[in-house]
Design a protein around this motif. Structure first.
Motif, short mmCIF file in Angstrom:
data_model
loop_
_atom_site.label_atom_id
_atom_site.label_comp_id
_atom_site.label_asym_id
_atom_site.label_seq_id
_atom_site.Cartn_x
_atom_site.Cartn_y
_atom_site.Cartn_z
N SER A 159 -24.81 34.10 -5.72
CA SER A 159 -23.71 33.35 -6.32
C SER A 159 -22.42 34.07 -6.00
O SER A 159 -22.33 35.30 -6.15
CB SER A 159 -23.88 33.24 -7.84
N ARG A 183 -17.42 18.07 -24.80
CA ARG A 183 -18.09 17.78 -23.54
C ARG A 183 -17.56 16.48 -22.97
O ARG A 183 -17.34 15.50 -23.70
CB ARG A 183 -19.59 17.65 -23.76
N GLU A 190 -16.31 32.59 -24.16
CA GLU A 190 -16.25 31.25 -23.58
C GLU A 190 -15.06 31.03 -22.66
O GLU A 190 -15.15 30.23 -21.72
CB GLU A 190 -16.21 30.20 -24.70
N GLU A 200 -17.06 29.55 -9.48
CA GLU A 200 -18.34 30.20 -9.22
C GLU A 200 -19.25 29.19 -8.53
O GLU A 200 -19.31 28.03 -8.94
CB GLU A 200 -18.95 30.69 -10.54
N TYR A 201 -19.94 29.65 -7.48
CA TYR A 201 -20.79 28.70 -6.75
C TYR A 201 -22.08 29.39 -6.32
O TYR A 201 -22.05 30.47 -5.72
CB TYR A 201 -20.06 28.17 -5.53
N ALA A 235 -12.99 26.01 -13.31
CA ALA A 235 -12.24 25.78 -14.54
C ALA A 235 -10.84 26.36 -14.41
O ALA A 235 -10.58 27.25 -13.60
CB ALA A 235 -12.96 26.41 -15.74
N ASN A 273 -17.34 33.96 -16.47
CA ASN A 273 -18.29 33.37 -15.52
C ASN A 273 -19.48 34.32 -15.37
O ASN A 273 -19.34 35.54 -15.37
CB ASN A 273 -17.64 33.08 -14.17
N ASP A 274 -20.68 33.73 -15.26
CA ASP A 274 -21.92 34.50 -15.26
C ASP A 274 -22.05 35.43 -14.06
O ASP A 274 -22.60 36.53 -14.18
CB ASP A 274 -23.12 33.56 -15.30
N SER A 316 -18.86 22.37 -15.32
CA SER A 316 -19.90 23.38 -15.31
C SER A 316 -21.24 22.71 -15.07
O SER A 316 -21.80 22.07 -15.95
CB SER A 316 -19.93 24.13 -16.65
N GLN A 339 -21.02 16.80 -17.03
CA GLN A 339 -20.70 18.13 -16.51
C GLN A 339 -19.36 18.69 -16.99
O GLN A 339 -19.16 19.90 -16.95
CB GLN A 339 -20.70 18.10 -14.98
N LYS A 364 -19.42 26.61 -11.42
CA LYS A 364 -18.37 26.33 -12.39
C LYS A 364 -17.02 26.39 -11.71
O LYS A 364 -16.78 27.23 -10.85
CB LYS A 364 -18.41 27.36 -13.53
#
Length: 386
Positions: free
Chosen positions: A274, A178, A134, A261-262, A226, A138-139, A220, A182, A224
């Protein structure tokens, strides 16, 4: 520095997992994944050499509301087994070249935690916990094989034996909140000694080395962004400085990072890209690293007639701490400012259960040695999953 991964149902544990769904129904979700890497490393002037290494993941996630009438409860167990070679022994890089490589091959419990939801926006998780599941994640970096794209090296090299990440985790308490639709903020307290079931002496229950504190907040949604910060409660030996008595000066390691990340959307969902960028800094006193960055691009659907085709390219640099560079110079090594690496990879599912992924990496100034020639790493990853 540490780095976070089917086989037939043969072992007793595998037999249990593979037969359990019939007993648990939809309340328990099981996944089995086997990763095997064939990796060639060259760059020491004596030709390339092949290594084979693998990683078996067995995971189970249980809905405790369905099983035990525990409203908001979830349990998760992740067992892994690693075998095979150690290609970074030959590459001799500071950051590693394969994210399933381990120093000691054995069966381990990577994660074993229970989570409880407090309302609809807050969850509390406790147990053996992978920080990088976590935090600092980032994915879009997930397809790349180099360990630096998993978690920044400036935190991966900290602590008595690395933080709570693959392949050895520690007891932790994590709270996630949360914010609106978002936003999020999460924080965790983790045992500074990462030792899990399967490691020598098992889980560290003493907390004698203190704790690692980490927090992250961000947004997110469509992508994302952060930022996070971390510190240890105890002090550790400086890698170079000594006091008047000749003992290492004790320092408290700390640092911060950002992740962005975009998605670059395409209306027909083909060639959907991405982009990501991450950067981190640390005190640079107790490890070889004072900071670093990673950036890259993921194309999740490269070819229109290959829905599972994916392509990724990435670059990273790990900046060496001043103390570590002085140590290298004391050994007669022409110390570089940073270790720099580039990676390109392609992945495609060729059968319902089988994915193949060729990969190529180039590492400049490996080991922080400006006098060494570049290391070239080529690999073929096979992923079998049900």
């Amino acid at each position: 520095m540490k780095m976070s991964r089917l086989a037939a149902c043969a072992a007793p544990l595998s037999l249990l997992l593979c037969s359990a769904p019939a007993m648990a129904g939809d309340a328990v979700e099981f996944d089995v994944t086997y990763i095997a890497d064939l990796m060639s490393v060259s760059g020491n002037g004596d030709g390339a050499r092949l290594s084979y290494l693998d990683n078996l993941d067995l995971t189970a996630t249980a809905d405790l509301d369905a099983l035990l009438d525990w409203n908001g409860g979830t349990a998760h167990v992740h067992v892994l087994n690693n075998l095979g070679g150690t290609p970074n022994d030959r590459a001799a890089t500071l950051q590693g070249v394969d994210n399933i490589e381990v120093g000691h091959q054995r069966l381990r419990v990577l994660e074993a935690w229970i989570e409880h939801a407090l309302g609809s926006r807050t969850t509390v998780r406790t147990g053996l916990y992978d920080l990088n599941s976590e935090f600092y994640a980032n994915d879009a970096a997930g397809l790349l094989i180099a360990p630096a794209f998993g978690v920044g090296s400036e935190i991966a090299a900290t602590g008595p034996n690395g933080p709570s990440i693959f392949p050895s985790t520690a007891l932790a308490l994590r709270v996630d909140q949360r914010l609106g639709e978002q936003g999020f903020v999460r924080a965790a307290v983790l045992n500074a000694s990462a030792r899990t079931l399967g490691d020598p002496d098992g889980v560290d229950l003493s907390f004698d080395n203190g704790v690692l504190l980490i927090g992250e907040t961000g947004i997110s949604a469509r992508g994302k962004i952060a930022a996070g910060a971390w510190t240890y409660s105890r002090r550790y030996d400086d890698i170079r400085a000594i006091n008047a008595a000749g003992d290492p000066v004790r320092r408290r390691a700390h640092g911060a990072y950002i992740v962005a990340e975009y998605p670059l959307d395409n209306p027909d969902d083909v060639f959907a890209m991405s982009a990501f960028v991450r950067a981190g800094v640390s005190d640079g006193r107790t490890t070889p690293f004072r900071g670093g960055w990673q950036a890259g691009l993921l194309v999740a659907h490269l070819f229109a007639n290959r829905p599972d085709s994916a392509f990724s390219i990435g670059a990273n640099q790990a900046y060496l701490s001043h103390g570590f560079r002085r140590n290298l110079r004391d050994e007669g090594i022409d110390a570089a400012d940073a270790e720099t690496a580039f990676e390109v990879t392609y992945s495609d599912r060729i059968a319902n259960f089988l994915t193949l992924q060729p990969d190529l990496q180039l590492i400049l100034d490996p080991g922080g040695d400006r006098g060494r020639q570049a290391a070239i790493v080529s690999a073929l990853r096979m992923i079998v999953a049900f």
